[in-house]
Design an enzyme around this catalytic site. Structure first.
Site, PDB file in Angstrom:
ATOM      1  N   GLU A 274      45.280  46.098  33.570  1.00 56.66           N
ATOM      2  CA  GLU A 274      46.897  45.627  33.554  1.00 56.66           C
ATOM      3  C   GLU A 274      46.775  44.113  33.364  1.00 56.66           C
ATOM      4  OE1 GLU A 274      47.815  46.429  37.472  1.00 56.66           O
ATOM      5  OE2 GLU A 274      47.792  48.517  37.430  1.00 56.66           O
ATOM      6  N   LYS A 276      47.077  40.136  34.348  1.00 55.51           N
ATOM      7  CA  LYS A 276      47.026  39.607  35.621  1.00 55.51           C
ATOM      8  C   LYS A 276      48.375  38.463  35.536  1.00 55.51           C
ATOM      9  CE  LYS A 276      44.030  36.882  38.726  1.00 55.51           C
ATOM     10  NZ  LYS A 276      45.237  36.150  38.997  1.00 55.51           N
ATOM     11  N   ARG A 281      52.121  37.864  44.943  1.00 51.07           N
ATOM     12  CA  ARG A 281      51.618  38.814  45.365  1.00 51.07           C
ATOM     13  C   ARG A 281      52.645  39.282  46.214  1.00 51.07           C
ATOM     14  NH1 ARG A 281      46.586  41.767  45.196  1.00 51.07           N
ATOM     15  NH2 ARG A 281      46.936  43.929  45.453  1.00 51.07           N
ATOM     16  N   ARG A 297      50.668  37.886  50.759  1.00 48.70           N
ATOM     17  CA  ARG A 297      49.245  37.953  51.178  1.00 48.70           C
ATOM     18  C   ARG A 297      49.095  37.590  52.164  1.00 48.70           C
ATOM     19  NH1 ARG A 297      45.746  36.480  45.996  1.00 48.70           N
ATOM     20  NH2 ARG A 297      44.254  35.854  47.410  1.00 48.70           N
ATOM     21  N   GLU A 325      53.855  42.373  42.156  1.00 45.69           N
ATOM     22  CA  GLU A 325      53.653  40.886  41.992  1.00 45.69           C
ATOM     23  C   GLU A 325      55.475  40.420  41.732  1.00 45.69           C
ATOM     24  OE1 GLU A 325      50.606  39.421  42.181  1.00 45.69           O
ATOM     25  OE2 GLU A 325      51.017  37.534  41.132  1.00 45.69           O
ATOM     26  N   LYS A 470      38.853  40.754  38.350  1.00 46.10           N
ATOM     27  CA  LYS A 470      39.911  40.055  37.467  1.00 46.10           C
ATOM     28  C   LYS A 470      39.118  39.302  36.374  1.00 46.10           C
ATOM     29  CE  LYS A 470      40.016  36.532  41.303  1.00 46.10           C
ATOM     30  NZ  LYS A 470      40.425  35.968  42.271  1.00 46.10           N
TER      31      LYS A 470
HETATM   32  P1  AMP Z   1      43.306  35.378  42.877  1.00 42.57           P
HETATM   33  O1  AMP Z   1      44.619  34.780  43.542  1.00 42.57           O
HETATM   34  O2  AMP Z   1      43.037  34.640  41.909  1.00 42.57           O
HETATM   35  O3  AMP Z   1      42.395  35.819  43.725  1.00 42.57           O
HETATM   36  O4  AMP Z   1      43.882  36.538  42.095  1.00 42.57           O
HETATM   37  C1  AMP Z   1      44.309  37.722  42.839  1.00 42.57           C
HETATM   38  C2  AMP Z   1      45.902  37.994  42.638  1.00 42.57           C
HETATM   39  O5  AMP Z   1      46.019  38.345  41.299  1.00 42.57           O
HETATM   40  C3  AMP Z   1      46.471  38.968  43.508  1.00 42.57           C
HETATM   41  O6  AMP Z   1      46.482  38.410  44.753  1.00 42.57           O
HETATM   42  C4  AMP Z   1      47.635  39.136  42.708  1.00 42.57           C
HETATM   43  O7  AMP Z   1      48.821  38.252  43.102  1.00 42.57           O
HETATM   44  C5  AMP Z   1      47.252  38.967  41.172  1.00 42.57           C
HETATM   45  N1  AMP Z   1      47.559  39.836  40.468  1.00 42.57           N
HETATM   46  C6  AMP Z   1      48.398  39.683  39.220  1.00 42.57           C
HETATM   47  N2  AMP Z   1      48.458  40.757  38.532  1.00 42.57           N
HETATM   48  C7  AMP Z   1      47.952  41.651  39.142  1.00 42.57           C
HETATM   49  C8  AMP Z   1      47.644  43.186  38.805  1.00 42.57           C
HETATM   50  N3  AMP Z   1      48.234  43.546  37.675  1.00 42.57           N
HETATM   51  N4  AMP Z   1      47.043  43.710  40.169  1.00 42.57           N
HETATM   52  C9  AMP Z   1      46.776  43.202  41.235  1.00 42.57           C
HETATM   53  N5  AMP Z   1      46.713  42.142  41.191  1.00 42.57           N
HETATM   54  C10 AMP Z   1      47.386  41.124  40.563  1.00 42.57           C
END
Ligand code: AMP
Length: 607
Positions: A274, A276, A281, A297, A325, A470
């Site tokens: 998907e 990002k 979130r 979160r 999100e 990611k």
């Molecule tokens: P990070 O904040 O860099 O650790 O990245 C994780 C965050 O990616 C999650 O908390 C989500 O807010 C975000 N995110 C964005 N798109 C998605 C998706 N398709 N699936 C899961 N998380 C996502």
């Protein structure tokens, strides 16, 4: 009646014990002892030991921050500012500092029920003065050791190396029940104290999911390239088995992950990809008597900030928990707005019409956690996704609400109302090439990168595992927490605009790694200044230490070894990319990550 003194001395003992097994045994023995008196008391004991003034399902808050509590410590101890500061600097913790300055009261009679009553009164107090009074009266009766742990409990972090999961294990040990059953009850009902009562009365299996408390979010691990993602997926046992049957005939060395026997181009995986999204979130709970709750979160209730989502989801008539999100949304262009645009709404409690029209929001859903009266976490992603698609089809006719077309609305649409629920498009990928293609498309759509999710994976709340990854190719950034601040110069005189920030060390301690003053807007600095003033722990005039709660994402040119900060590293030219209101302090980056970035630099610098 169980006395708080017992809990405080156990906490002190645990802080000095490093063995997890010994800690668990000591907690189990203490819980069993209190249980002999009453399981309600044993419940409170476990909850407080875990650093929770209230059960998670309980949405009350103490409303007592570091500034108020250090004021109380000063009042009770009679310590001068300099003495307070020195003690604080020595321990880096208000509770430990207080214990050193506290009146030498030898014994107290504080019982757990009194804590419960004081916390309830603090939460419902109408004024700060009333709240302060309640907590002062409680603390005044405490011994130095009790004051230490009461303050830690009120600040929500006992710092004794005991996570809630260890308390759950101890509950199982004390009650002769299975850890899994205890954890499950805690997850369903979000009430650790309640789970203790259930464990001892043999009713753990009767725990039922309660909506309207946040479940943990599943998180992803970072990968730098599509190849790395594929390798990691393939080295997990499940996909390795599916990867190539022929491999098995070769009797691979059991110490080498299966994936290493194959060149990456030949590896086959089964994952969903998907985009990002760069938004916020969120978990949406809805479908019970029109009630809607949205959690971040951080497990904060952020419902108030998104009234248009409430209006949309309150029409849903089946109980659901959705993971996704919140995005600022360009309605006409059907694409996400940059994070900075949504950022203007994050944390805002009152949302007026102009704001609704200027920054419309949608909920981009990507997972289903609860539906049809059941938690879906144990289903594989493929099944959850199928059910999610069916749910969205059922409810999308109602999950709409109007955009306020107030004058000046930049993105106002002609439609009377807007779809607020959007199903995140997802694609099946099998190879590094597939991932690369979807990654490029995601970037073209203006998104940060892609999320890769193993098809067979269950939903693991609160975990950052290898089942989700990611991929965002960009210079590394760090999520850090502000530990101190200074007044700026020139046009920023009078504003706390220079921030010292830290990452986490191995033992969870905060270690400073840099100082930054650029990147934020004037409005953000103004807001942070107010926040810093309210959350000051020590005030040295030009410099203040503050409660470590504000998370920043910082970019920088490179990492140097340096003894300027206690992490042993310094960031060169750090700049603040954004305030991360969506991230809890437990999830900031670590010194290990800083070291990793340092090592990956072609020309490492020292100072
Ligand atoms: P990070 O904040 O860099 O650790 O990245 C994780 C965050 O990616 C999650 O908390 C989500 O807010 C975000 N995110 C964005 N798109 C998605 C998706 N398709 N699936 C899961 N998380 C996502």
């Amino acid at each position: 009646m169980s006395r708080f003194a017992e809990l405080a001395s156990l906490a002190e003992e645990l802080a000095g014990t490093s063995s997890r097994l010994k800690k668990r045994a000591a907690i189990a023995a203490a819980i069993a002892k209190v249980q002999a008196e009453s399981s309600q008391q044993a419940g409170l004991f476990a909850q407080y030991l875990a650093g929770l003034p209230f059960a998670e399902a309980d949405n009350r808050k103490l409303n007592a921050g570091g500034a108020m509590l250090s004021g109380i410590v000063k009042e009770i101890s009679g310590a001068a500012d300099v003495t307070m500061s020195a003690a604080y600097r020595k321990h880096g913790d208000l509770g430990a500092a207080a214990a050193e300055l506290w009146p030498r009261l030898a014994e107290s009679e504080i019982v757990l029920d009194e804590l419960e009553a004081a916390f309830a009164a603090s939460s419902s107090a109408r004024s700060t003065a009333a709240r302060k009074h309640v907590l002062t009266e409680l603390l005044r009766r405490a011994t130095p050791l009790e004051a230490k742990y009461l303050l830690k409990l009120m600040l929500g972090d006992m710092r004794i190396g005991v996570k809630q999961s260890l308390v759950e294990e101890a509950i199982a040990e004390a009650s002769g029940t299975e850890v899994r059953a205890v954890r499950n009850a805690v997850m369903l009902e979000a009430d650790l104290a309640g789970a203790v009562e259930r464990a001892f009365t043999g009713t753990l299996a009767e725990a039922r999911m309660r909506l309207f408390h946040p479940l943990g979010f599943m998180l992803a691990s970072p990968v730098e390239t599509p190849e790395e993602a594929v390798e990691r997926f393939a080295s997990t046992k499940e996909s390795a088995e599916a990867a190539d049957v022929e491999l098995k005939a070769e009797e691979p060395d059991p110490d080498i992950p299966m994936a290493e026997h194959l060149p990456v181009e030949a590896l086959r995986i089964e994952a969903l990809v998907e985009d990002k999204y760069d938004g916020m979130r969120a978990q949406v709970h809805c479908g019970v008597d029109g009630r809607v709750a949205i959690y971040s979160r951080n497990r904060d209730d952020i419902t108030e900030s998104y009234p248009e989502l409430v209006e949309a989801f309150e029409k849903v008539s089946e109980p659901l928990i959705l993971d996704g999100e919140i995005l600022g949304w360009d309605i006409a262009g059907r694409r996400a707005l940059p994070f900075a645009v949504l950022g203007t709404r994050i944390g805002r409690k009152k949302v007026n019409d102009a704001m609704r029209a200027q920054v419309p929001v949608v909920f981009m859903v990507f997972d289903l956690m609860y539906a049809g009266g059941e938690l879906k976490l144990d289903l594989p992603l493929r099944a959850r996704r199928n059910e999610l698609e069916a749910v969205v089809e059922r409810i999308s006719a109602v999950t709409r609400s109007p955009v306020e077309k107030a004058a000046g609305g930049l993105f106002a649409s002609e439609e009377p109302d807007v779809e607020r629920l959007i199903l995140s498009p997802s694609f099946v990928v099998e190879s590094a090439d597939d991932i690369d293609r979807t990654y490029r498309k995601a970037r073209e759509r203006g998104n940060e990168g892609v999320m890769l999710k193993a098809m067979d994976s269950t939903y693991q709340p609160g975990r950052r595992g290898l089942m989700w990854m990611k991929l965002k190719r960009e210079l590394a950034t760090l999520d850090v927490v502000v530990t101190g601040c200074e007044f700026g110069h020139g046009k920023r005189a009078g504003l706390l605009s220079d921030y010292t920030f830290a990452v986490r060390g191995e033992g969870g301690e905060l270690l400073n790694v840099g100082k930054a003053y650029s990147g934020l807007t004037d409005a953000e600095i103004l807001e942070l200044t107010e926040w810093m003033k309210e959350h000051t722990l020590e005030d040295f005039g030009h410099f203040r230490t503050v409660e470590p709660k504000k998370i920043l994402e910082v970019a920088f040119n490179n990492v140097m070894r340096s003894d300027r900060h206690n992490s042993g590293f310094a960031l060169r030219f750090p700049r603040i990319l954004r305030i991360r209101g969506d991230k809890p302090v437990e999830e900031i980056d670590t010194v290990a990550r800083v070291e990793e970035i340092y090592q990956s630099q072609p020309d490492k610098a020292g100072s």
